[in-house]
Design a protein around this motif. Structure first.
Motif, mmCIF file in Angstrom:
data_model
loop_
_atom_site.group_PDB
_atom_site.id
_atom_site.type_symbol
_atom_site.label_atom_id
_atom_site.label_comp_id
_atom_site.label_asym_id
_atom_site.label_seq_id
_atom_site.Cartn_x
_atom_site.Cartn_y
_atom_site.Cartn_z
ATOM 1 N N LEU A 129 -31.553 -17.427 -1.168
ATOM 2 C CA LEU A 129 -31.860 -16.957 0.193
ATOM 3 C C LEU A 129 -30.618 -17.077 1.081
ATOM 4 O O LEU A 129 -30.154 -16.093 1.663
ATOM 5 C CB LEU A 129 -33.024 -17.759 0.780
ATOM 6 N N TYR A 130 -30.119 -18.286 1.201
ATOM 7 C CA TYR A 130 -28.871 -18.523 1.931
ATOM 8 C C TYR A 130 -27.798 -18.733 0.864
ATOM 9 O O TYR A 130 -27.784 -19.757 0.201
ATOM 10 C CB TYR A 130 -29.039 -19.750 2.832
ATOM 11 N N LYS A 131 -26.937 -17.743 0.699
ATOM 12 C CA LYS A 131 -26.034 -17.744 -0.455
ATOM 13 C C LYS A 131 -24.707 -18.437 -0.143
ATOM 14 O O LYS A 131 -24.227 -18.361 0.992
ATOM 15 C CB LYS A 131 -25.769 -16.306 -0.877
ATOM 16 N N PHE A 172 -31.731 -19.910 10.656
ATOM 17 C CA PHE A 172 -31.346 -18.501 10.531
ATOM 18 C C PHE A 172 -32.364 -17.502 11.075
ATOM 19 O O PHE A 172 -32.102 -16.308 11.110
ATOM 20 C CB PHE A 172 -31.049 -18.172 9.060
ATOM 21 N N LEU A 173 -33.542 -17.971 11.473
ATOM 22 C CA LEU A 173 -34.545 -17.007 11.966
ATOM 23 C C LEU A 173 -35.055 -17.383 13.350
ATOM 24 O O LEU A 173 -36.202 -17.107 13.684
ATOM 25 C CB LEU A 173 -35.738 -16.933 10.992
ATOM 26 N N ARG A 174 -34.207 -18.041 14.126
ATOM 27 C CA ARG A 174 -34.657 -18.402 15.482
ATOM 28 C C ARG A 174 -34.161 -17.379 16.481
ATOM 29 O O ARG A 174 -34.376 -16.194 16.322
ATOM 30 C CB ARG A 174 -34.178 -19.806 15.805
ATOM 31 N N THR A 175 -33.456 -17.825 17.506
ATOM 32 C CA THR A 175 -33.007 -16.906 18.558
ATOM 33 C C THR A 175 -32.158 -15.787 17.948
ATOM 34 O O THR A 175 -32.403 -14.609 18.171
ATOM 35 C CB THR A 175 -32.153 -17.680 19.585
ATOM 36 N N PHE A 176 -31.156 -16.200 17.173
ATOM 37 C CA PHE A 176 -30.403 -15.185 16.439
ATOM 38 C C PHE A 176 -30.959 -15.126 15.029
ATOM 39 O O PHE A 176 -31.047 -16.134 14.349
ATOM 40 C CB PHE A 176 -28.905 -15.527 16.391
ATOM 41 N N LYS A 177 -31.367 -13.925 14.620
ATOM 42 C CA LYS A 177 -31.882 -13.784 13.254
ATOM 43 C C LYS A 177 -30.765 -13.249 12.380
ATOM 44 O O LYS A 177 -30.280 -12.133 12.593
ATOM 45 C CB LYS A 177 -33.090 -12.842 13.250
ATOM 46 N N HIS A 207 -28.941 -10.934 6.924
ATOM 47 C CA HIS A 207 -28.908 -11.080 5.462
ATOM 48 C C HIS A 207 -29.997 -12.054 4.996
ATOM 49 O O HIS A 207 -30.734 -11.771 4.053
ATOM 50 C CB HIS A 207 -27.524 -11.568 5.003
ATOM 51 N N TYR A 208 -30.080 -13.177 5.696
ATOM 52 C CA TYR A 208 -31.110 -14.181 5.341
ATOM 53 C C TYR A 208 -32.498 -13.582 5.583
ATOM 54 O O TYR A 208 -33.395 -13.700 4.755
ATOM 55 C CB TYR A 208 -30.897 -15.441 6.191
ATOM 56 N N GLU A 209 -32.648 -12.919 6.714
ATOM 57 C CA GLU A 209 -33.962 -12.367 7.073
ATOM 58 C C GLU A 209 -34.440 -11.339 6.041
ATOM 59 O O GLU A 209 -35.601 -11.338 5.628
ATOM 60 C CB GLU A 209 -33.894 -11.724 8.467
ATOM 61 N N ARG A 236 -33.636 -11.111 2.887
ATOM 62 C CA ARG A 236 -34.031 -11.765 1.626
ATOM 63 C C ARG A 236 -35.363 -12.505 1.789
ATOM 64 O O ARG A 236 -36.220 -12.455 0.922
ATOM 65 C CB ARG A 236 -32.966 -12.767 1.183
ATOM 66 N N ARG A 237 -35.498 -13.166 2.916
ATOM 67 C CA ARG A 237 -36.727 -13.957 3.161
ATOM 68 C C ARG A 237 -37.951 -13.046 3.152
ATOM 69 O O ARG A 237 -38.981 -13.375 2.579
ATOM 70 C CB ARG A 237 -36.561 -14.655 4.510
ATOM 71 N N LYS A 238 -37.805 -11.857 3.797
ATOM 72 C CA LYS A 238 -38.937 -10.921 3.868
ATOM 73 C C LYS A 238 -39.288 -10.359 2.497
ATOM 74 O O LYS A 238 -40.402 -9.931 2.270
ATOM 75 C CB LYS A 238 -38.591 -9.761 4.808
ATOM 76 N N ASN A 239 -38.317 -10.295 1.632
ATOM 77 C CA ASN A 239 -38.543 -9.694 0.321
ATOM 78 C C ASN A 239 -38.717 -10.726 -0.787
ATOM 79 O O ASN A 239 -38.576 -10.395 -1.958
ATOM 80 C CB ASN A 239 -37.392 -8.733 -0.013
ATOM 81 N N THR A 240 -38.979 -11.948 -0.392
ATOM 82 C CA THR A 240 -39.129 -13.014 -1.383
ATOM 83 C C THR A 240 -40.526 -13.612 -1.317
ATOM 84 O O THR A 240 -40.998 -13.980 -0.243
ATOM 85 C CB THR A 240 -38.095 -14.140 -1.113
ATOM 86 N N LEU A 241 -41.157 -13.676 -2.469
ATOM 87 C CA LEU A 241 -42.459 -14.332 -2.582
ATOM 88 C C LEU A 241 -42.205 -15.729 -3.136
ATOM 89 O O LEU A 241 -41.554 -15.873 -4.173
ATOM 90 C CB LEU A 241 -43.299 -13.533 -3.567
ATOM 91 N N ILE A 242 -42.696 -16.754 -2.436
ATOM 92 C CA ILE A 242 -42.433 -18.124 -2.882
ATOM 93 C C ILE A 242 -43.705 -18.742 -3.460
ATOM 94 O O ILE A 242 -44.732 -18.837 -2.784
ATOM 95 C CB ILE A 242 -41.899 -18.981 -1.726
ATOM 96 N N ILE A 243 -43.606 -19.147 -4.726
ATOM 97 C CA ILE A 243 -44.734 -19.826 -5.380
ATOM 98 C C ILE A 243 -44.340 -21.288 -5.549
ATOM 99 O O ILE A 243 -43.419 -21.616 -6.294
ATOM 100 C CB ILE A 243 -45.045 -19.185 -6.747
ATOM 101 N N SER A 244 -45.016 -22.136 -4.815
ATOM 102 C CA SER A 244 -44.690 -23.559 -4.876
ATOM 103 C C SER A 244 -45.510 -24.243 -5.971
ATOM 104 O O SER A 244 -46.585 -23.774 -6.339
ATOM 105 C CB SER A 244 -44.970 -24.208 -3.518
#
Ligand code: SF4
Ligand code: SF4
Length: 352
Positions: A69-71, A117-122, A125-127, A129-137
């Protein structure tokens, strides 16, 4: 997905084999990433089949959030100087991916990166990836030597309100599958058996027994003040002088460290320049170098910065900066342990 699209729908018991086959069926639309066994270690990487997954792992050196996500290196833009200056921004990559088997500490670490990375300034690049990532914990079934997540509320079972898609708990030959997002609900086609009160009670018992297994514990109450009042405690100087190599391993393996530097790379013909964002580390001697000097020239000051950012600055985001994964302890070549430093300062506090 991000925390804004939180959703909770059902809980089911699914045979592990069926679950893994379901993951394989998603390969046509998603890149599948998960823990694998490489030599003696577990490593998160892209796999061709769920057969490569090693879901029984204890811990990894690098966290999935800081790999996928954050590379470590992000190309931001290029500019060319051919008579006039032209700038090419690099469009964010939006490849769909599933990261499976993410332990609770690492999900909490991703939520921490979101705060940056997704607060006042989004960050685009991170955003993307985050939107296109499904996280299975995956709730933990083992505690490794340096884990202390139970002391900081980040594990061994996940209780975050949102920001991930599914939660698995190991039930012998089955997974208890809890759906946590609309996207996961839409994708998940397996029926299995419905999980009721008995199963949830069994899950709670498992969690309770896990909490009893931790060798490393720390009392985090009032640490902001305790650290602030002990900035010149001898432990900083002593640990730094005796042990710290300023190698920055601790920062590199930390799943919540987010500092970065910007670097420009010029082409051989001197006509184009590529600007990168890359990980930086407060333990590195040059990190605090500014015009006119270096405000953390001493190793002790850099070590103190790292430790207090993890445990003594909840004013930044309202949560601790550590998720208790213990990676900084495991991978420190001289065995520096932030929980031991903290206990030493707490002792002093009690005496004074
Ligand atoms: S720190 Fe906690 S959540 Fe992370 S691997 Fe260890 S037991 Fe699991
Ligand atoms: S890994 Fe250990 S030796 Fe290296 S900078 Fe961090 S605390 Fe110092």
């Amino acid at each position: 997905m991000t925390g804004e699209r939180t959703f909770q729908k059902f809980k089911r018991l699914i045979p592990k084999k069926a679950f893994l086959l379901w993951l394989d069926s998603l390969k046509k639309d998603y890149k599948l990433i998960g823990p694998t066994k490489t030599g003696r270690h577990a490593v998160f990487k892209e796999v061709d089949s769920s057969k490569e997954l090693f879901m029984e792992y204890e811990t990894t050196m690098l966290s999935p959030g800081k790999l996928f996500l954050y590379k470590p290196n992000e190309e931001l833009f290029r500019f060319a100087m051919n008579g006039k200056i032209t700038i090419d921004e690099i469009a964010p990559i939006a490849e769909k991916q599933i990261i499976t088997g993410v332990h609770p500490c690492d999900v909490n670490a991703i939520l921490y990166l979101d705060r940056t990375f997704l607060r006042t300034f989004k960050d685009p690049h991170y955003e993307a990836r985050r939107k296109n990532t499904l996280i299975i914990s995956l709730n933990c079934a083992r505690v490794s030597e340096n884990c202390f997540c139970s002391s900081v509320g980040a594990g061994p079972f996940l209780h975050a309100a949102g920001g991930y898609d599914m939660l698995l708990t190991n039930f012998e030959s089955e997974y208890l599958v809890e759906i946590k997002s609309r996207e996961a609900e839409e994708l998940f086609g397996l029926e299995g058996r419905g999980a009721g009160q008995d199963e949830m009670r069994f899950k709670a018992e498992k969690e309770k027994s896990m909490h009893g297994k931790f060798k490393k514990n720390i009392n985090v109450s009032g640490l902001d003040n305790i650290f602030a009042e002990n900035m010149e405690h001898h432990i900083w100087q002593q640990t730094a002088e005796e042990k710290c190599l300023s190698c920055a391993n601790c920062v590199m393996v930390c799943p919540t460290c987010f500092c970065y530097d910007l670097r420009d790379e010029m082409s051989m013909d001197l006509k184009t320049v590529t600007r990168y964002r890359c990980f930086d580390a407060c333990q590195d001697m040059k990190f605090a170098e500014v015009h006119g000097g270096n405000f953390r020239q001493r190793r002790a000051a850099r070590l103190r910065q790292f430790v207090t950012h993890k445990l003594g600055q909840t004013n930044q985001y309202g949560v601790l900066g550590t998720v208790g994964c213990g990676r900084c302890i495991t991978w420190c070549p001289t065995g520096i342990d932030l929980t031991e430093i903290t206990k030493e300062i707490q002792k002093f506090k009690v005496k004074s």
